[in-house]
Design a protein around this motif. Sequence first.
Motif, PDB file in Angstrom:
ATOM      1  N   UNK A  54    -127.461  -0.584 -67.287  1.00  0.00           N
ATOM      2  CA  UNK A  54    -126.160  -0.830 -67.902  1.00  0.00           C
ATOM      3  C   UNK A  54    -125.131   0.136 -67.330  1.00  0.00           C
ATOM      4  N   UNK A  55    -124.111  -0.417 -66.709  1.00  0.00           N
ATOM      5  CA  UNK A  55    -123.049   0.420 -66.132  1.00  0.00           C
ATOM      6  C   UNK A  55    -122.096   0.882 -67.236  1.00  0.00           C
ATOM      7  N   UNK A  56    -121.710   2.145 -67.221  1.00  0.00           N
ATOM      8  CA  UNK A  56    -120.776   2.637 -68.237  1.00  0.00           C
ATOM      9  C   UNK A  56    -119.353   2.175 -67.948  1.00  0.00           C
ATOM     10  N   UNK A  57    -118.519   2.240 -68.967  1.00  0.00           N
ATOM     11  CA  UNK A  57    -117.084   2.048 -68.807  1.00  0.00           C
ATOM     12  C   UNK A  57    -116.493   3.440 -68.634  1.00  0.00           C
ATOM     13  N   UNK A  58    -115.756   3.649 -67.538  1.00  0.00           N
ATOM     14  CA  UNK A  58    -115.209   4.969 -67.241  1.00  0.00           C
ATOM     15  C   UNK A  58    -113.714   4.839 -67.004  1.00  0.00           C
ATOM     16  N   UNK A  59    -112.941   5.740 -67.616  1.00  0.00           N
ATOM     17  CA  UNK A  59    -111.509   5.769 -67.365  1.00  0.00           C
ATOM     18  C   UNK A  59    -111.052   7.221 -67.292  1.00  0.00           C
ATOM     19  N   UNK A  60    -110.300   7.532 -66.233  1.00  0.00           N
ATOM     20  CA  UNK A  60    -109.634   8.823 -66.073  1.00  0.00           C
ATOM     21  C   UNK A  60    -108.138   8.592 -66.200  1.00  0.00           C
ATOM     22  N   UNK A  61    -107.460   9.427 -66.982  1.00  0.00           N
ATOM     23  CA  UNK A  61    -106.011   9.363 -67.147  1.00  0.00           C
ATOM     24  C   UNK A  61    -105.400  10.729 -66.873  1.00  0.00           C
ATOM     25  N   UNK A  62    -104.120  10.706 -66.551  1.00  0.00           N
ATOM     26  CA  UNK A  62    -103.357  11.928 -66.316  1.00  0.00           C
ATOM     27  C   UNK A  62    -102.122  11.903 -67.200  1.00  0.00           C
ATOM     28  N   UNK A  63    -101.829  13.035 -67.828  1.00  0.00           N
ATOM     29  CA  UNK A  63    -100.580  13.178 -68.575  1.00  0.00           C
ATOM     30  C   UNK A  63     -99.886  14.430 -68.073  1.00  0.00           C
ATOM     31  N   UNK A  64     -98.645  14.253 -67.657  1.00  0.00           N
ATOM     32  CA  UNK A  64     -97.847  15.356 -67.124  1.00  0.00           C
ATOM     33  C   UNK A  64     -97.658  16.427 -68.179  1.00  0.00           C
ATOM     34  N   UNK A  65     -97.642  17.660 -67.730  1.00  0.00           N
ATOM     35  CA  UNK A  65     -97.403  18.774 -68.650  1.00  0.00           C
ATOM     36  C   UNK A  65     -95.924  18.885 -68.991  1.00  0.00           C
ATOM     37  N   UNK A  66     -95.060  18.383 -68.104  1.00  0.00           N
ATOM     38  CA  UNK A  66     -93.621  18.512 -68.321  1.00  0.00           C
ATOM     39  C   UNK A  66     -92.976  17.241 -68.850  1.00  0.00           C
TER      40      UNK A  66
END
Length: 175
Positions: A54-66
């Motif tokens: 079973x393949x996992x669901x993977x998500x990477x996100x970025x949120x700016x510090x400024x």
Amino acid sequence: MGRDLLHLGFLVTVFQQLAFSAEPCEDLFPTQQHVQAGENVSMSCNFTVYDPRTAPTVQWNYQSQTNNMENINLYMSINGNENRLYYRPRFEGRTWVNATGLAHGDATLHLAGVTTSDQGYFSCFVGLGFDCKSVAVQLWVSDHQQSRSALACGLAATCFPGLVLSLAAAVTLCM
């Protein structure tokens, strides 16, 4: 419209997985990583593989510090298939997750050529059917034009391109 449908589809998948989770994802404080501009960085997101079929669901996100409104999808893989449709050009070609690592519990995000504008919060979510894992990393980026170095006496010197501090002057300061 298309982006909204994709995000809605991903959220439905995530909510389905969370609804059946034995435990909710742990809410972690972000780890901190420091890097010089121009360097490459790897941000770990390791998890336990319960069923290698079973393949996992993977998500990477970025949120700016400024800019709190800037939330960027860096990587998304659902059922083992990477979806690049809505990646932003700012990170295009600079971020990747080794797909073969996912089968072994490794969703490490690699970011090449870090810039000072990359400073911010990176988050990883891994959905594993009846379990989930989330990881947060706060990335601090130092401008390579300005670096701090400690002198033997414990003083700190800030060095700028074109500025020369003689060793004799530094030693005199330490006495």
